[in-house]
Design a protein around this motif. Sequence first.
Motif: not given
Length: 739
Positions: A271, A273-276, A279, A286, A289
Amino acid sequence: SSRRDFIKITSVGGAGLFAAGNVAAKYFNPGKNMKGTIQRTPTYCEVCFWKCSGWAHTNENGELWKVVGNKKDPLCNGRLCPRGSGGIGMYNDPDRLKSPMIRIEERGKQVFKEVTWHKALEYVAQKMEALKEKHGAESLALFNHGSGGKHFSNLVKAFGSTNIVAPSYAQCRGPREAAWIATFGTAVNAPEPTDIKNTNCLVLIGSHIGENMHNTQVQEMSEAIDRGATIITVDPRLSTAATHSKHWLPIKPATDIALLLAWMHVIIYEKRYNHEYIEKNTFGFKELKEYVAEYTPEWAAGITNLKASQIRETAREMAFHAPSTIVHPGRHVTWYGDDVQRVRCIAILNGLLGSFGTKGGFYMQTKASVPTFSHPPYPQPKWSWKDFLDGKFPSAEINVSNAMIDASHPDNQSDKKIKGWIVVGTNLINTIPNTPRTIEAIRNQDLVVVVDTMPMEITGWADVILPECTYLERYDDLRVSPERYATLALRVPAVKPKHLTKPASWIVRRLGLKLGLQDYFNYSDFSEVLDWQLKQMGSSLAEMKKKGVTVVDRPESSLYLPKDEPVQLKTKSGKIELYSQLLEEQGFDPLPKYTAHPEAPDGFYRLNYGRAPMHTFTRTANNPNLSDIMNENRLWVNPQVAENHGLKMNQMIWLENQDGVLSEFPIKVRVTERIGPDCVYMVHGFGHNNKRLKRAHGKGISDTKLITRVAIDPIMGGTGMRGNFVKFLVEEPKKEVES
Ligand code: MGD
Ligand code: SF4
């Protein structure tokens, strides 16, 4: 280590940052009287295609003295690289082509007679008319590289053909352009928009900046080293860049995709990475991943011969500095035939790290637009290279040189055939792999015209040789490169053309007149075109002659994408496509797959090749200034391998490849720990067999001649050249090789 021993670039003053004493002095014309008035004339360099702008200095007798960088040019910041400073060697080379020539014996025998320009151009025009009559105008192909090619493109299009091609796509950058378009909706382009100046982490995968001397990149990388930025280099060889890196990953050749997938795995599953950002800006996270779940560092370690811990550590470091991290897209990326997919991995990583359009990552390029000098519309050809490809290589945005060889070859079964070649500034024999096939294609032509400055291997195969003057003796189009800033750079003749040589702009115009195409050449001298274009843009030739370069400033904010808004790209989803819908639609893997490539047979070693800072491809090997610094390539061999085969330092050996092809000349062995045991290495561009190249003939060997197995990339047609293997011959082989 500091930039002092990394960067080898001359400064405006000429003293330069040369490591080895006063090497720069070699670039000044010895014995010339430098007293009195010195004239400076603007030019941009043609020793490679970075096109640094500079000033050519001439003394009061009008003799060329030296070329230095233009301080105002952001592409060089007033400093030329060793090759650029040695550019006057192109002008001074005593072996230069001196007169137009027509072949008088069988093709390839290299027996020519000198003729006048009138006679040479009459001959070419007549043959072109005959070609049009018999096979249609479309049967004429233009192979080109460099500024002369631009002038010839105008002629060939006016004649009725769009079969125009350069080796810089399918033998070089093509795969990365296709990969970038699939991921970001835009090509990388040259110069690369890598914001090395501001980066905190630079990752180089088989991209040896420093030996591959592209001026501003080298300058910015040297500064990055001084600033303490992290450099991560993946290379089976301890390259110059690797010696300056925090992490060197001596990867087993041909396994890079495995490493890249494992890096994605670490970034995603830890994790990091920058989730926002992901997104908002990416498509297919997905799927990616799920896809990389099994590609652990441990899996990749078994394939790449790297340590899983090092793979993990480097992925973390990249993510730590993100988005100020650049995973460099590379330049010459045609290696194994799955090159689009390898560079797709690089693009995906940059997507995960958020570096696209971000400070310290990739900036957004800009470019000046120059108005077109008026000419009638070009005729519509009946077919073009796209029709010849007929759906093959769907991502090929521009023409594929090896496909043009196929179209020229006697085994071409289609009704779209190439029957005439004009070759401008590209030494196809040593540039396109599988030389025997290139020669078969040449033998199948009704006309072969070669426009060059030097007697190279390709000129030996010409029917007509047209000698172009060097860049220091001519006007050419304005330089408009996509860069940080929109710039214009001017090239003006600093000296008169030597011998009977002429600029390409003059040659095409004269040929155009003979072909009844005068409306496409509505000027008497090319300077009129430049003056008209510059006046349209609010300047003039006279003004630009004083400045050499114009830079349009730009606010820093416009260099990068707005942070708060979602990206809007030219991909299908408008986002960064981690999962490529374009490739899926074209029938290729939407997520890149690792495939194992053939291994060396027993007793053979993979042939790896690259660049040296003082040479460009094959064009500089005979340059008096540059061959003075390096006049041959050597074969890098690991000490263990050398011991196994009883090879000694500096021993001369011959090579034989997996198909029984022998090197024409011997090569000196360089025993070095800097290369692993699974490959050997040499610099591309040596081993010239044209005897007219007095300095370069027989010096070192040609990698191209040993590249007979080519893995074609199905996505865009690139020629993967690194799946060739060689063995050592300590005695001169008996077999005569055809060159
Ligand atoms: P060169 O081999 O240097 O480069 O391939 P090319 O563009 O063919 O040949 C350049 C030719 O232009 C020479 O004949 C030179 O004399 C001529 N020339 C120089 N200046 C001028 C000029 O002002 N006017 C005219 N008319 N002619 C001029 C480069 C290509 O090679 C590229 S871009 C890459 S990245 C590939 N690299 C590569 C490799 O690394 N290994 C192997 N084996 N093959 C390769 N092929 C590709
Ligand atoms: Fe010339 Fe060097 Fe610039 Fe290339 S990088 S254009 S050879 S000065």
